[in-house]
Write a protein that holds these residues in place. Sequence first.
Motif, PDB file in Angstrom:
ATOM      1  N   VAL A 138       0.848  -1.189   0.000  1.00 46.04           N
ATOM      2  CA  VAL A 138       0.000   0.000   0.000  1.00 46.04           C
ATOM      3  C   VAL A 138       0.887   1.244   0.000  1.00 46.04           C
ATOM      4  O   VAL A 138       1.714   1.427   0.898  1.00 46.04           O
ATOM      5  CB  VAL A 138      -0.942   0.002   1.222  1.00 46.04           C
ATOM      6  N   ARG A 139       0.680   2.092  -1.001  1.00 49.03           N
ATOM      7  CA  ARG A 139       1.466   3.323  -1.137  1.00 49.03           C
ATOM      8  C   ARG A 139       0.554   4.536  -0.979  1.00 49.03           C
ATOM      9  O   ARG A 139      -0.039   5.017  -1.945  1.00 49.03           O
ATOM     10  CB  ARG A 139       2.157   3.364  -2.498  1.00 49.03           C
ATOM     11  N   PRO A 140       0.418   5.046   0.239  1.00 51.59           N
ATOM     12  CA  PRO A 140      -0.468   6.190   0.454  1.00 51.59           C
ATOM     13  C   PRO A 140       0.162   7.507   0.020  1.00 51.59           C
ATOM     14  O   PRO A 140       1.376   7.629  -0.124  1.00 51.59           O
ATOM     15  CB  PRO A 140      -0.689   6.173   1.965  1.00 51.59           C
ATOM     16  N   THR A 141      -0.709   8.495  -0.163  1.00 50.71           N
ATOM     17  CA  THR A 141      -0.265   9.853  -0.484  1.00 50.71           C
ATOM     18  C   THR A 141       0.055  10.576   0.819  1.00 50.71           C
ATOM     19  O   THR A 141       0.408   9.955   1.800  1.00 50.71           O
ATOM     20  CB  THR A 141      -1.350  10.590  -1.276  1.00 50.71           C
ATOM     21  N   ALA A 142      -0.098  11.879   0.842  1.00 54.22           N
ATOM     22  CA  ALA A 142       0.293  12.674   2.010  1.00 54.22           C
ATOM     23  C   ALA A 142      -0.623  12.405   3.201  1.00 54.22           C
ATOM     24  O   ALA A 142      -1.824  12.170   3.059  1.00 54.22           O
ATOM     25  CB  ALA A 142       0.252  14.154   1.657  1.00 54.22           C
ATOM     26  N   PHE A 143      -0.025  12.463   4.404  1.00 52.91           N
ATOM     27  CA  PHE A 143      -0.774  12.286   5.650  1.00 52.91           C
ATOM     28  C   PHE A 143      -1.220  13.638   6.195  1.00 52.91           C
ATOM     29  O   PHE A 143      -0.537  14.653   6.018  1.00 52.91           O
ATOM     30  CB  PHE A 143       0.088  11.586   6.699  1.00 52.91           C
ATOM     31  N   ILE A 199      -2.927   4.871  -2.959  1.00 54.10           N
ATOM     32  CA  ILE A 199      -4.217   5.268  -2.408  1.00 54.10           C
ATOM     33  C   ILE A 199      -4.151   6.674  -1.811  1.00 54.10           C
ATOM     34  O   ILE A 199      -3.161   7.044  -1.180  1.00 54.10           O
ATOM     35  CB  ILE A 199      -4.711   4.253  -1.345  1.00 54.10           C
ATOM     36  N   GLY A 200      -5.200   7.446  -2.052  1.00 56.99           N
ATOM     37  CA  GLY A 200      -5.316   8.778  -1.484  1.00 56.99           C
ATOM     38  C   GLY A 200      -6.630   8.923  -0.759  1.00 56.99           C
ATOM     39  O   GLY A 200      -7.456   8.000  -0.719  1.00 56.99           O
ATOM     40  N   GLY A 201      -6.848  10.092  -0.197  1.00 57.60           N
ATOM     41  CA  GLY A 201      -8.080  10.375   0.513  1.00 57.60           C
ATOM     42  C   GLY A 201      -9.202  10.773  -0.424  1.00 57.60           C
ATOM     43  O   GLY A 201      -9.040  10.764  -1.646  1.00 57.60           O
ATOM     44  N   PRO A 202     -10.361  11.175   0.134  1.00 60.89           N
ATOM     45  CA  PRO A 202     -11.552  11.404  -0.680  1.00 60.89           C
ATOM     46  C   PRO A 202     -11.615  12.729  -1.414  1.00 60.89           C
ATOM     47  O   PRO A 202     -12.434  12.898  -2.317  1.00 60.89           O
ATOM     48  CB  PRO A 202     -12.690  11.310   0.346  1.00 60.89           C
ATOM     49  N   SER A 203     -10.782  13.681  -1.052  1.00 59.86           N
ATOM     50  CA  SER A 203     -10.894  15.014  -1.658  1.00 59.86           C
ATOM     51  C   SER A 203     -10.155  15.078  -2.996  1.00 59.86           C
ATOM     52  O   SER A 203      -9.265  14.275  -3.260  1.00 59.86           O
ATOM     53  CB  SER A 203     -10.321  16.067  -0.710  1.00 59.86           C
TER      54      SER A 203
END
Length: 313
Positions: A138-143, A199-203
């Motif tokens: 899993v490679r997330p974007t910014a926290f 994966i990123g958040g909903p915005s």
Amino acid sequence: MLGGTGTIGRATVRALVGRSHDVVCLVRPGSDPGLPAGAEARFADVTDPVALARDGVRGEAFDVLVSCLASRTGAPRDAWAIDHDAQANALAACRAAHVGHVVLLSAICVQKPLLAFQHAKLAFEAALIASGIDYSIVRPTAFFKSLSGQVERVRRGKPFLVFGDGELTACKPISDDDLAAYLADCLDDPERRNRVLPIGGPSPAITPRAQGQALFALLGREPRFRQVPVGFLDTIIAVLSGLGRFVPPLAAKAELARIGRYYATESMLVLDPATGRYDAEATPSTGSQTLFDYYARLVRGEAVAERGDHAVF
């Protein structure tokens, strides 16, 4: 579970326990685990393969390894010791524990590796893929925590700092809880097995300038920005690198400055290898919590920002 005492790790432990998994967290000896109810803590040094087997695995069988382990600073020695070597120790222990699936928290920035910690993470990703064990990388974007360092600064009446014009980069920030839910769901979703998962958040993707504008609006103030030339970081890097040849601790600080420059100039979005450009539309989204909702909670005093070691400001 590795890395269960960090902010994302704790959220992931909560998500796993909430899905009725039996969770055993391996934590550093002498630390205060402070784990959510329902999780077992075992003190084991993951940098020591013998201690990992003796104190952590204890000859037992496990179904899944979930790793949120990450180096604290990203400095070369720390990065290779934790982001690669400690992870490799855990992967070796997986075979003895009959683990059939590894869920690894990596980072989206490894798409364009220029820094030591990125190369260390990529090297372990390659080892995991070659291991023959099922994986979900899993490679997330910014926290959120990495984008919240200026809330108090702006609250005190100071301008919001941006590099260049504040439009150099963009990201789709993801909350700890939304990322934790995504990680936990990897255990039961066959579509997420043997895949690399950005994966990123909903915005929608947002720039640093948009972050500042939203923060000023929440505070009911007119936006004020101060532009910092990227060349300022280049000068710092050059000076520290030069001095680092004679004073080793300064070489490590130079790497930290390089990390800051990277995040100031590279978007945390999916990189299109054909064009070399970041693509917001190709960056998947998940969850329901937005960065601006989090800003609102900070402004109201309902949350406290935990700064990361890689924060620029």
